[in-house]
Design a protein around this motif. Sequence first.
Motif, PDB file in Angstrom:
ATOM      1  N   VAL A 153       0.832  -1.199   0.000  1.00  0.00           N
ATOM      2  CA  VAL A 153       0.000   0.000   0.000  1.00  0.00           C
ATOM      3  C   VAL A 153       0.873   1.257   0.000  1.00  0.00           C
ATOM      4  O   VAL A 153       0.598   2.220  -0.720  1.00  0.00           O
ATOM      5  CB  VAL A 153      -0.981  -0.014   1.201  1.00  0.00           C
ATOM      6  N   VAL A 154       1.948   1.244   0.790  1.00  0.00           N
ATOM      7  CA  VAL A 154       2.846   2.403   0.825  1.00  0.00           C
ATOM      8  C   VAL A 154       3.527   2.598  -0.527  1.00  0.00           C
ATOM      9  O   VAL A 154       3.584   3.718  -1.051  1.00  0.00           O
ATOM     10  CB  VAL A 154       3.886   2.253   1.953  1.00  0.00           C
ATOM     11  N   VAL A 155       4.042   1.527  -1.110  1.00  0.00           N
ATOM     12  CA  VAL A 155       4.724   1.639  -2.404  1.00  0.00           C
ATOM     13  C   VAL A 155       3.753   2.107  -3.483  1.00  0.00           C
ATOM     14  O   VAL A 155       4.079   2.993  -4.286  1.00  0.00           O
ATOM     15  CB  VAL A 155       5.392   0.293  -2.785  1.00  0.00           C
ATOM     16  N   LEU A 156       2.546   1.534  -3.507  1.00  0.00           N
ATOM     17  CA  LEU A 156       1.555   1.970  -4.492  1.00  0.00           C
ATOM     18  C   LEU A 156       1.164   3.428  -4.276  1.00  0.00           C
ATOM     19  O   LEU A 156       0.942   4.169  -5.241  1.00  0.00           O
ATOM     20  CB  LEU A 156       0.318   1.074  -4.432  1.00  0.00           C
ATOM     21  N   GLY A 157       1.087   3.852  -3.027  1.00  0.00           N
ATOM     22  CA  GLY A 157       0.776   5.245  -2.730  1.00  0.00           C
ATOM     23  C   GLY A 157       1.866   6.183  -3.221  1.00  0.00           C
ATOM     24  O   GLY A 157       1.580   7.241  -3.795  1.00  0.00           O
ATOM     25  N   LEU A 158       3.111   5.816  -2.989  1.00  0.00           N
ATOM     26  CA  LEU A 158       4.215   6.658  -3.451  1.00  0.00           C
ATOM     27  C   LEU A 158       4.271   6.704  -4.978  1.00  0.00           C
ATOM     28  O   LEU A 158       4.454   7.773  -5.566  1.00  0.00           O
ATOM     29  CB  LEU A 158       5.541   6.151  -2.882  1.00  0.00           C
ATOM     30  N   LEU A 159       4.091   5.555  -5.616  1.00  0.00           N
ATOM     31  CA  LEU A 159       4.068   5.533  -7.086  1.00  0.00           C
ATOM     32  C   LEU A 159       2.866   6.306  -7.632  1.00  0.00           C
ATOM     33  O   LEU A 159       2.981   7.038  -8.622  1.00  0.00           O
ATOM     34  CB  LEU A 159       4.053   4.095  -7.595  1.00  0.00           C
ATOM     35  N   GLY A 160       1.706   6.161  -6.982  1.00  0.00           N
ATOM     36  CA  GLY A 160       0.530   6.918  -7.398  1.00  0.00           C
ATOM     37  C   GLY A 160       0.738   8.412  -7.230  1.00  0.00           C
ATOM     38  O   GLY A 160       0.326   9.208  -8.077  1.00  0.00           O
ATOM     39  N   GLY A 161       1.389   8.817  -6.142  1.00  0.00           N
ATOM     40  CA  GLY A 161       1.685  10.232  -5.925  1.00  0.00           C
ATOM     41  C   GLY A 161       2.601  10.785  -6.991  1.00  0.00           C
ATOM     42  O   GLY A 161       2.397  11.902  -7.488  1.00  0.00           O
ATOM     43  N   ILE A 162       3.600   9.997  -7.372  1.00  0.00           N
ATOM     44  CA  ILE A 162       4.515  10.425  -8.440  1.00  0.00           C
ATOM     45  C   ILE A 162       3.765  10.525  -9.764  1.00  0.00           C
ATOM     46  O   ILE A 162       3.926  11.491 -10.511  1.00  0.00           O
ATOM     47  CB  ILE A 162       5.715   9.460  -8.537  1.00  0.00           C
ATOM     48  N   LEU A 163       2.922   9.545 -10.046  1.00  0.00           N
ATOM     49  CA  LEU A 163       2.158   9.540 -11.294  1.00  0.00           C
ATOM     50  C   LEU A 163       1.223  10.750 -11.373  1.00  0.00           C
ATOM     51  O   LEU A 163       1.128  11.406 -12.413  1.00  0.00           O
ATOM     52  CB  LEU A 163       1.359   8.246 -11.416  1.00  0.00           C
ATOM     53  N   VAL A 164       0.546  11.066 -10.273  1.00  0.00           N
ATOM     54  CA  VAL A 164      -0.329  12.242 -10.253  1.00  0.00           C
ATOM     55  C   VAL A 164       0.491  13.506 -10.477  1.00  0.00           C
ATOM     56  O   VAL A 164       0.081  14.416 -11.206  1.00  0.00           O
ATOM     57  CB  VAL A 164      -1.105  12.314  -8.916  1.00  0.00           C
ATOM     58  N   SER A 165       1.669  13.575  -9.874  1.00  0.00           N
ATOM     59  CA  SER A 165       2.498  14.783  -9.945  1.00  0.00           C
ATOM     60  C   SER A 165       3.067  15.038 -11.334  1.00  0.00           C
ATOM     61  O   SER A 165       3.221  16.191 -11.737  1.00  0.00           O
ATOM     62  CB  SER A 165       3.655  14.684  -8.947  1.00  0.00           C
ATOM     63  N   VAL A 166       3.372  13.981 -12.071  1.00  0.00           N
ATOM     64  CA  VAL A 166       4.008  14.174 -13.376  1.00  0.00           C
ATOM     65  C   VAL A 166       2.996  14.294 -14.519  1.00  0.00           C
ATOM     66  O   VAL A 166       3.388  14.526 -15.653  1.00  0.00           O
ATOM     67  CB  VAL A 166       5.025  13.053 -13.696  1.00  0.00           C
ATOM     68  N   ARG A 167       1.719  14.148 -14.224  1.00  0.00           N
ATOM     69  CA  ARG A 167       0.687  14.242 -15.255  1.00  0.00           C
ATOM     70  C   ARG A 167      -0.293  15.376 -14.963  1.00  0.00           C
ATOM     71  O   ARG A 167      -1.472  15.156 -14.688  1.00  0.00           O
ATOM     72  CB  ARG A 167      -0.081  12.916 -15.358  1.00  0.00           C
TER      73      ARG A 167
END
Length: 195
Positions: A153-167
Motif C-alpha cells: 500500500v505504501v509503495v503503491l501510494g508513493l508511485l501513485g503520488g509520483i504519477l499524479v504529480s508528473v501528469r
Amino acid sequence: MGRRRDRGADEVLTEISPEGAFAGRMVALTLLVSAVALIGVSWDDIWRVCNAVSGPCVERSAGAIILSMCSLAAIVLGVGILVRIRRRPVDPQGSSRYVLALGGLVSLGCILVAGRIPAFTCDRGHFDDVLVLCMHPPSTSEPTSWLFLKKAVVVLGLLGGILVSVRPRNVRVTAPLSVAVWGIGFGWLIADTMA
C-alpha cells in the motif's frame, strides 16, 4: 509575468496554468474540510473537564487542543492558497506546481491507510507483541502477517503520488481520486483515534 499593485507595494505574481489553479483549489478545499472535520471531531475533548492534573483524560484533551491548533494553521494555509490563486493570472503555459501537492495527498493518504492496517492478526485469542504469537491458553499459534500488504500500500501510494504529480494535464481525473484517497486515509485515522 503579471504585475499588480497591492496596498501600495509592487508584487510579482507568476502565471498559473488552469490545471495548476484547479489543483490548488482542490488542495485548499481538502485542507479546509479536513481541518474543520478534525476540529469538529475533537470538540468535546477540547472542552472536557478532567478534574485531574495528569492522566488519560488530560492527555486526550491536550492532544485535541494541539490538533485543533494545527487545524487552525491548515485553515489559514487553505484560505491563503485560495486567495493567492484568485489573484494570479491564468495562462496555459503557467505553473502547475499545485499538482505536486495532489501527489502528496495520494502518498500521505496511502501511508495513513497502511498505518491503520494491523501488522499481525489472530484467528482466535489475542496477539502478544513481545512474543509475536497468538495467545489462546492453553496453547499458542502463529499470527497472520499483513506486513507485505502494508508495504504494498505504501509503495503503491508513493508511485501513485509520483504519477499524479508528473501528469498535470489529467488533473480533472486525478484530483478527485487524490482527494478520495486522502479522505479514506485521514477519515480512517480520525475514526480510529478520535471517535
